[in-house]
Scaffold this motif. Structure first.
Motif, short mmCIF file in Angstrom:
data_model
loop_
_atom_site.label_atom_id
_atom_site.label_comp_id
_atom_site.label_asym_id
_atom_site.label_seq_id
_atom_site.Cartn_x
_atom_site.Cartn_y
_atom_site.Cartn_z
N SER A 1 -19.50 37.36 27.61
CA SER A 1 -18.58 36.24 27.43
C SER A 1 -18.86 35.14 28.46
CB SER A 1 -17.14 36.74 27.56
OG SER A 1 -16.28 35.73 27.11
N ALA A 2 -18.93 33.89 27.95
CA ALA A 2 -19.36 32.76 28.78
C ALA A 2 -18.50 32.57 30.02
CB ALA A 2 -19.33 31.49 27.94
N VAL B 1 -13.36 30.76 23.98
CA VAL B 1 -14.67 31.40 23.77
C VAL B 1 -14.66 32.76 23.08
CG1 VAL B 1 -15.76 30.24 25.73
CG2 VAL B 1 -14.63 32.42 26.09
N SER C 1 -25.18 22.73 26.61
CA SER C 1 -25.67 23.81 27.44
C SER C 1 -26.68 23.28 28.46
CB SER C 1 -26.29 24.86 26.51
OG SER C 1 -26.86 25.85 27.25
N ASP D 1 -19.93 26.86 23.70
CA ASP D 1 -19.30 28.18 23.81
C ASP D 1 -17.89 28.19 23.20
OD1 ASP D 1 -21.35 29.60 25.10
OD2 ASP D 1 -20.83 28.73 27.02
#
Ligand code: PMP
Ligand code: GLU
Length: 419
Positions: free
Chosen positions: A15-16, A122, A345, A364
């Motif tokens: 998970s970001a 996210v 990103s 995300d």
């Protein structure tokens, strides 16, 4: 040993939010100068009385009931009756080890497609994938503060009328910091009701509304709304891992089914934490003051950052709750392109490398990868000190309350203007 994995994790990465936290902590440990505006963790300490309740209950060692400690379920139901005048009973409350786990369980069990406003937090879409659930992103618009418009929802429901639908709403919003007012909630509720959409209302930032004006959509659609919340945000206790779901009385069977899965997976939530959480949900003057001061700090810092960004022509919705902002750097697109940056990103990676300021890319959060925007968590400050300062001087400014955040925004805007 064969080390290949099968679906449904294929294509998923850690998970970001958690990844950026760990990356920043590694950089800090290596002596790098990092300003952590990526991870979204409350900067405030847990209220003293709640910490005291936890230490007084450290001896609680027995497994608790799967659905949660009854006294806590009672305290949570009483909170919803008091705060939003909802008519609800303890039997409608489910306790879990963080609302994230409960959000996953409900997706696993409840049949239907998931509707997600774009952008959304996210973890919802990856959870849908893990639960083998179809999900649909619904567009939102800058002029609506990127909040879901009822007409967009209606058009979707009409188009997919043959399928059962679940709407996952989150307000105040992570990532935008904006929120719905009562009339907007009423309008969305009307559409959801007309099309029998189950609403999972993620109101975990409700009590961080900067003006204390959060309202729940359950008020307008009680029979079709499950409210998700917990201790992580308003109570500063993300690492304690305690989440709550409040179900409509008519959806007791869904709660029961989630408890079946809970009983075969996490068993029950940590006992000392549940005892301590009773204190948090009971409220009282100390908690009221804690909320008043933490909201004032968040409002002050959020507005300052918002103002600094707008001044440089970086668009973002005005923050009204939580601790996030969603800056859109499109005004600098050609400049960024010249520097080889085409995606959110790439933007965040280069920014972190060149300035030490961490943000999370909006890709995300479900936005197209070439939308040059990011989520900014304005939380890199000493929350305990900030609470003390605002108590002593209610007009304390953002530079005094959160100097590192202000410095981070200066670095960010200087970087954007440079070369
Ligand atoms: N919903 C949103 C929008 C969040 O930002 C988070 C992150 N804490 C969660 C749910 C999950 O919170 P927790 O599991 O800590 O209750
Ligand atoms: N909700 C926090 C965020 O959005 C982090 C915690 C988590 O993702 O579980 O940054």
């Amino acid at each position: 040993m064969n080390t290949s994995f099968t679906l449904p994790t294929a294509g998923l990465k850690p998970s970001a939010t958690l990844a950026i936290n760990e990356q920043c902590n590694r950089l800090l440990a290596d002596g790098k100068d990092v300003i952590k505006l990526g991870f979204g963790q409350s900067p405030f300490p847990v209220p003293t009385s709640v910490v005291k309740a936890l230490s007084e209950n450290a001896h609680q060692k027995d497994y608790l009931p799967v659905k949660g400690l009854y006294a806590l379920r009672e305290a949570v139901a009483a909170y919803y009756r008091r705060q939003y005048e909802l008519s609800c009973a303890p039997e409608q409350v489910l306790i879990g080890p963080g609302s994230k786990e409960l959000l996953f369980l409900i997706q696993l069990i409840y049949d239907g497609d998931l509707i997600l406003p774009q952008p959304s937090w996210v973890s919802y879409a990856p959870q849908a994938q893990l639960a083998s659930k179809r999900h649909h992103w619904l567009p939102t618009y800058q002029e609506d503060g990127y909040l879901l418009n009822p007409e967009t929802l209606r058009a979707h429901c009409v188009r997919y009328s043959s399928r059962k639908q679940i709407l996952l709403l989150n307000f105040p919003s992570n990532p935008t910091g904006s929120s719905f007012d009562e009339s907007q909630l009423g309008a969305l509720a009307e559409v959801a009701k007309a099309h029998e959409v189950l609403v999972i209302s993620d109101e975990i930032y409700g009590d961080t509304h900067h003006h204390g004006q959060h309202q729940t959509i359950a008020k307008f659609y009680p029979e079709g709304t499950v409210i998700s919340s917990g201790l992580s945000k308003w109570c500063g206790a993300g690492g304690w891992r305690l989440g709550t779901f409040l179900f409509p009385a008519s959806l007791r069977a869904l709660l029961d089914q989630m408890a079946v899965v809970a009983s075969e997976t996490f068993t029950s939530t940590s006992a000392p934490i549940q005892y301590a959480a009773i204190k948090a949900f009971e409220g009282g003057p100390e908690i009221a003051q804690y909320l008043q001061h933490s909201r004032a700090v968040l409002g002050r810092v959020g507005n300052k950052v918002h103002g600094m960004l707008k001044e440089k022509n970086i668009n973002c919705p005005e923050p009204v709750g939580g601790f996030y902002l969603m800056p859109d750097f499109s005004a600098y697109q050609s400049h960024l392109n010249q520097r080889g940056i085409y995606t959110s990103s790439e933007l965040c990676t280069t920014l972190l490398e060149e300035t030490g300021v961490a943000l999370l890319p909006l890709s995300d959060f479900g936005m197209p990868s070439d939308f040059l925007g990011a989520r900014l968590s304005y939380v890199d400050f000493d929350g305990g000190l900030a609470l003390q300062k605002i108590a002593e001087d209610p007009s304390a400014n953002a530079e005094e309350l959160a100097p590192k955040v202000v410095q981070g925004i200066q670095r960010l805007t200087n970087w954007l203007m440079s070369r």
